[in-house]
Design a protein around this motif. Structure first.
Motif, short mmCIF file in Angstrom:
data_model
loop_
_atom_site.label_atom_id
_atom_site.label_comp_id
_atom_site.label_asym_id
_atom_site.label_seq_id
_atom_site.Cartn_x
_atom_site.Cartn_y
_atom_site.Cartn_z
N UNK A 282 0.85 -1.18 0.00
CA UNK A 282 0.00 0.00 0.00
C UNK A 282 0.89 1.24 0.00
N UNK A 283 0.72 2.05 -1.00
CA UNK A 283 1.54 3.25 -1.16
C UNK A 283 1.15 4.29 -0.11
N UNK A 284 2.14 4.88 0.57
CA UNK A 284 1.82 5.95 1.53
C UNK A 284 1.06 7.07 0.82
N UNK A 285 0.30 7.83 1.57
CA UNK A 285 -0.47 8.92 0.97
C UNK A 285 -0.08 10.24 1.62
N UNK A 286 -0.21 11.28 0.84
CA UNK A 286 0.16 12.62 1.32
C UNK A 286 -1.08 13.32 1.83
N UNK A 287 -0.97 13.91 3.00
CA UNK A 287 -2.07 14.64 3.63
C UNK A 287 -1.76 16.12 3.55
N UNK B 269 2.81 23.75 1.85
CA UNK B 269 2.86 25.07 2.48
C UNK B 269 2.16 25.14 3.83
N UNK B 270 1.33 24.15 4.13
CA UNK B 270 0.57 24.16 5.38
C UNK B 270 0.84 22.92 6.22
N UNK B 271 2.06 22.42 6.19
CA UNK B 271 2.43 21.29 7.04
C UNK B 271 1.99 19.93 6.54
N UNK B 272 1.83 19.79 5.23
CA UNK B 272 1.48 18.49 4.67
C UNK B 272 2.55 17.46 4.95
N UNK B 273 2.15 16.20 4.98
CA UNK B 273 3.09 15.12 5.29
C UNK B 273 2.56 13.78 4.80
N UNK C 5 -7.42 8.49 6.33
CA UNK C 5 -8.67 9.20 6.68
C UNK C 5 -8.57 9.91 8.02
N UNK C 6 -8.03 9.23 9.02
CA UNK C 6 -7.88 9.83 10.36
C UNK C 6 -6.88 10.99 10.30
N UNK C 7 -5.78 10.80 9.56
CA UNK C 7 -4.77 11.86 9.45
C UNK C 7 -5.32 13.08 8.72
N UNK C 8 -6.13 12.84 7.68
CA UNK C 8 -6.73 13.95 6.94
C UNK C 8 -7.70 14.73 7.82
N UNK C 9 -8.51 14.02 8.61
CA UNK C 9 -9.45 14.69 9.52
C UNK C 9 -8.69 15.54 10.54
N UNK C 10 -7.60 15.01 11.08
CA UNK C 10 -6.79 15.75 12.05
C UNK C 10 -6.14 16.97 11.40
N UNK C 11 -5.63 16.78 10.19
CA UNK C 11 -5.01 17.88 9.45
C UNK C 11 -6.03 19.00 9.19
N UNK C 12 -7.20 18.62 8.69
CA UNK C 12 -8.25 19.62 8.40
C UNK C 12 -8.69 20.37 9.65
#
Length: 196
Positions: free
Chosen positions: A144-149, A153-157, A165-172
């Motif tokens: 499974x390829x890692x995904x970018x959140x 410019x705004x701390x993506x990783x 999904x959990x990381x995206x919710x936390x990022x948003x």
């Protein structure tokens, strides 16, 4: 379709390893090399993979290019590694990508710096290196390829695909809080009163 291709590779390696007698079993580095090819082709690595992975990742040199060459030579000890072009491609993909394409490695190796009005800012690039694409998308790998959140410019990783999904919710949530704090500061005149 990809699972079928992987299953046929494993079956071919098993047939090649199937002994006419018990004495014909692969041993030593040949066995570890074959096991490493199998283990590094899958995102799921049982405890039986530990010896071969430890042997593979213990191979290193001062330069990354030399480490890759040495690891490739090790994997090529497995007779199945050179049975056809697809297997040779798999060995290339493994030696270039294994241990370098997980989210933690990407967050480290893709870290960059840029000069801003306030000094130097770090960010993590969101473009997957070509060697990771080749490794993750090889016909014989099931990774499974890692995904970018977010955005750089705004701390993506990078994150593990299963935790996206959990990381995206936390990022948003973090971005919304930062934007709200900035909006409040601007509306209170904090930024406009700096020179008074």
């Amino acid at each position: 379709m990809k699972r079928l291709a992987i299953t046929s590779v494993f079956a071919a390696m098993t047939i090649m390893a199937a002994p006419a007698q018990a004495d014909d079993l692969f041993t030593g580095d040949v066995r570890l090399a074959c096991e490493a090819v199998l283990c590094l082709s899958s995102g799921t690595r049982p405890s039986e993979c530990a010896p071969s992975l430890q042997r593979y990742f213990s191979i290193s040199a001062k330069k990354m290019s030399d480490t890759i060459k040495k690891r490739k030579s090790f994997l090529n000890l497995c007779p199945a590694a050179s049975q056809d072009e697809k297997m040779a491609s798999l060995v290339d993909a493994i030696t270039n990508g294994a241990g370098r394409c997980d989210y933690a490695s990407l967050n480290s190796s893709l870290r960059s710096w840029r000069r801003t009005g306030d000094g130097i800012e770090t960010y993590i690039r969101n473009s997957l290196p070509s060697y990771c694409t080749a490794y993750n998308n090889n016909a014989y790998t099931d990774i499974k390829e890692p995904r970018y959140v977010g955005v750089p410019e705004r701390g993506g990783h990078w994150v593990d695909a299963d935790k996206y999904d959990a990381a995206l919710a936390e990022y948003n949530k973090r971005i919304a809080a930062e934007d709200e704090a900035r909006r409040r500061a601007q509306s209170s005149g904090y930024f406009g009163n700096r020179n008074r």
